[in-house]
Design a protein around this motif. Structure first.
Motif, PDB file in Angstrom:
ATOM      1  N   ALA A  32      21.163  11.820  13.820  1.00  0.00           N
ATOM      2  CA  ALA A  32      21.156  11.893  15.293  1.00  0.00           C
ATOM      3  C   ALA A  32      20.051  10.984  15.832  1.00  0.00           C
ATOM      4  CB  ALA A  32      20.881  13.333  15.726  1.00  0.00           C
ATOM      5  N   ALA A  34      17.837  11.753  17.897  1.00  0.00           N
ATOM      6  CA  ALA A  34      16.603  12.560  17.844  1.00  0.00           C
ATOM      7  C   ALA A  34      16.049  12.639  16.423  1.00  0.00           C
ATOM      8  CB  ALA A  34      16.883  13.964  18.375  1.00  0.00           C
ATOM      9  N   GLY A  35      16.921  12.400  15.443  1.00  0.00           N
ATOM     10  CA  GLY A  35      16.477  12.410  14.044  1.00  0.00           C
ATOM     11  C   GLY A  35      15.497  11.281  13.751  1.00  0.00           C
ATOM     12  N   ALA A  38      12.276  12.682  14.933  1.00  0.00           N
ATOM     13  CA  ALA A  38      11.823  13.729  14.001  1.00  0.00           C
ATOM     14  C   ALA A  38      11.220  13.084  12.766  1.00  0.00           C
ATOM     15  CB  ALA A  38      12.996  14.632  13.616  1.00  0.00           C
ATOM     16  N   GLY A  42       7.456  13.381  11.113  1.00  0.00           N
ATOM     17  CA  GLY A  42       7.254  13.671   9.687  1.00  0.00           C
ATOM     18  C   GLY A  42       6.328  12.641   9.051  1.00  0.00           C
ATOM     19  N   PHE A  45       2.694  13.346   9.864  1.00  0.00           N
ATOM     20  CA  PHE A  45       2.118  14.449   9.082  1.00  0.00           C
ATOM     21  C   PHE A  45       1.942  14.056   7.620  1.00  0.00           C
ATOM     22  CE2 PHE A  45       2.937  17.134  12.723  1.00  0.00           C
ATOM     23  CZ  PHE A  45       1.800  17.911  12.707  1.00  0.00           C
ATOM     24  N   ASN A  79      21.502  18.734   7.183  1.00  0.00           N
ATOM     25  CA  ASN A  79      21.629  18.084   8.492  1.00  0.00           C
ATOM     26  C   ASN A  79      21.610  16.561   8.297  1.00  0.00           C
ATOM     27  OD1 ASN A  79      18.949  17.229   8.264  1.00  0.00           O
ATOM     28  ND2 ASN A  79      18.143  18.852   9.558  1.00  0.00           N
ATOM     29  N   GLY A  80      21.573  15.818   9.392  1.00  0.00           N
ATOM     30  CA  GLY A  80      21.690  14.363   9.293  1.00  0.00           C
ATOM     31  C   GLY A  80      20.547  13.714   8.525  1.00  0.00           C
ATOM     32  N   ASN A  81      19.302  14.087   8.853  1.00  0.00           N
ATOM     33  CA  ASN A  81      18.159  13.460   8.185  1.00  0.00           C
ATOM     34  C   ASN A  81      18.173  13.732   6.680  1.00  0.00           C
ATOM     35  OD1 ASN A  81      17.487  13.452  10.989  1.00  0.00           O
ATOM     36  ND2 ASN A  81      15.379  12.958  10.430  1.00  0.00           N
ATOM     37  N   LEU A 105      24.679  21.322  12.080  1.00  0.00           N
ATOM     38  CA  LEU A 105      24.023  20.295  12.906  1.00  0.00           C
ATOM     39  C   LEU A 105      23.530  20.836  14.235  1.00  0.00           C
ATOM     40  CD1 LEU A 105      26.553  17.380  12.291  1.00  0.00           C
ATOM     41  CD2 LEU A 105      24.469  17.933  11.023  1.00  0.00           C
ATOM     42  N   ARG A 146      23.756  25.297  16.309  1.00  0.00           N
ATOM     43  CA  ARG A 146      23.552  25.836  14.968  1.00  0.00           C
ATOM     44  C   ARG A 146      24.003  27.288  14.844  1.00  0.00           C
ATOM     45  NH1 ARG A 146      18.443  22.399  13.281  1.00  0.00           N
ATOM     46  NH2 ARG A 146      19.670  20.923  12.080  1.00  0.00           N
ATOM     47  N   LEU A 164      13.901  20.509   7.152  1.00  0.00           N
ATOM     48  CA  LEU A 164      13.755  19.755   8.423  1.00  0.00           C
ATOM     49  C   LEU A 164      14.478  20.458   9.570  1.00  0.00           C
ATOM     50  CD1 LEU A 164      13.265  17.493   6.200  1.00  0.00           C
ATOM     51  CD2 LEU A 164      14.096  15.908   7.887  1.00  0.00           C
ATOM     52  N   ASP A 166      14.828  23.277  13.029  1.00  0.00           N
ATOM     53  CA  ASP A 166      14.169  23.679  14.275  1.00  0.00           C
ATOM     54  C   ASP A 166      13.863  25.175  14.192  1.00  0.00           C
ATOM     55  OD1 ASP A 166      16.486  25.031  16.322  1.00  0.00           O
ATOM     56  OD2 ASP A 166      17.146  23.880  14.587  1.00  0.00           O
ATOM     57  N   SER A 189       4.475  23.983  12.360  1.00  0.00           N
ATOM     58  CA  SER A 189       5.741  24.089  13.100  1.00  0.00           C
ATOM     59  C   SER A 189       6.213  25.542  13.118  1.00  0.00           C
ATOM     60  CB  SER A 189       6.812  23.201  12.453  1.00  0.00           C
ATOM     61  OG  SER A 189       7.286  23.795  11.264  1.00  0.00           O
ATOM     62  N   ASP A 201       5.827  19.341   2.373  1.00  0.00           N
ATOM     63  CA  ASP A 201       5.902  18.085   1.626  1.00  0.00           C
ATOM     64  C   ASP A 201       7.027  17.249   2.228  1.00  0.00           C
ATOM     65  OD1 ASP A 201       5.316  16.195  -0.292  1.00  0.00           O
ATOM     66  OD2 ASP A 201       6.225  17.284  -1.962  1.00  0.00           O
TER      67      ASP A 201
END
Ligand code: PTJ
Length: 270
Positions: A32, A34-35, A38, A42, A45, A79-81, A105, A146, A164, A166, A189, A201
């Motif tokens: 996505a 938005a991915g 995201a 990541g 971090f 999910n997509g990522n 998703l 979801r 990954l 929400d 998170s 990780d």
């Protein structure tokens, strides 16, 4: 699609290659938009953690694999990522543990579901749950996309691996009695805090490690697996992860000077 060539000797080559997997995945409808954001969070971090698998992440990964092997009906949510970064490892973990893969998703679009399904099949998956041609049920108290889950997958699972993720869904899954395992580089998170087991990780390191652990641990007895899980405290795990970041930052405060300036200083010392 991204065809950018990264020079062999680029000091940030690994990080850039991972980034390009995400960009490519976006071009293929797997990730996505938005991915992309995201992933950037990541990356930040990961930098703060020193871009390595820490001892506590390894311990959390061991507990996670033992928990999946002990479960009656474990499920791995994709999910997509996740699909863009570690499709083969996801399929292999699913094969080794008997936990089916379910596509779930946040930013649902039929073409994304199709692209992810095809990528997982190409990576060797034989069965994929959560697709629109399958029956679906809903997670109560969740309003996002979801909410819809597969009754033979997350719907009836006792343990769910949701990398990954929400925070809302993790919270909802906990409220309906599921054990939740996540992989999240951000130990602060909501997902990391709501999960039962949080592997702090990068998924590109955590998944190959989990595959290796599953290969070694699947011959263990229930008693041996239970002794691995015993005493794990996710709150303490997350506190240690935050302290690891603080320690890494302290070390960086000493090392942050320009590498060129340091070269000059070394020459002066010589
Ligand atoms: O494919 P979809 O539609 O289901 O959407 C997937 C995303 C990731 C866009 C969606 O779940 C989302 O918006 O997630 P969040 O709320 O941004 O949370 C993602 C979390 O994963 C953040 O805490 C990031 O720090 C973390 N993260 C990002 N990349 C990695 C990561 N953790 C581990 N490994 C990574 N490579």
């Amino acid at each position: 699609m991204s065809d950018i060539e990264i020079p062999e000797d680029h000091p940030r080559r690994v990080s850039l290659e991972i980034r390009h997997k995400i960009i490519r995945g976006h071009g293929l409808n797997i990730v996505a938009t938005a991915g992309l954001l995201a992933h950037g969070r990541g990356e930040a971090f990961d930098y703060l953690l020193g871009e390595r698998t820490t001892e506590i992440a390894r311990r959390a990964a061991e507990v996670a694999v033992a928990t999946i092997l002990l479960a009656e009906h474990p499920v791995i949510s994709v999910n997509g990522n996740v699909c863009a970064l570690v499709p083969e490892e996801m399929v292999e973990l699913s094969r080794l543990t008997g936990a089916p893969l379910e596509i779930n998703l946040f930013y649902y679009r039929p073409e994304r579901e199709r692209a992810i399904r095809e990528a997982l099949l190409r990576a060797g998956a034989s069965e994929i749950l959560g697709t629109s041609d399958r029956p679906s049920t809903t997670i109560p108290e969740l309003s996002s996309n979801r909410r819809k889950v597969d009754p033979e997958g997350i719907g009836s699972a006792d343990v769910v691996l949701v990398p990954l993720e929400d925070g809302d869904r993790t919270e909802a899954l906990r409220r309906i009695g599921k054990q939740v395992i996540t992989i999240d580089l951000n130990p602060m998170s909501r997902t990391a805090r709501y999960a039962n087991i949080s592997i702090v990780d990068n998924i590109v390191r955590a998944l190959p490690l989990m595959v290796e652990l599953a290969r070694d641990m699947r011959s263990l007895s229930r008693q041996e697996l239970e002794s691995i899980v015993a005493g794990f405290d996710n709150g303490r795990n997350l506190q240690t992860a935050v302290r690891t970041i603080l320690q890494h930052l302290k070390e960086q405060a000493e090392a942050v000077r320009s590498p060129l300036e340091l070269e000059v200083l070394e020459e002066v010392v010589d």
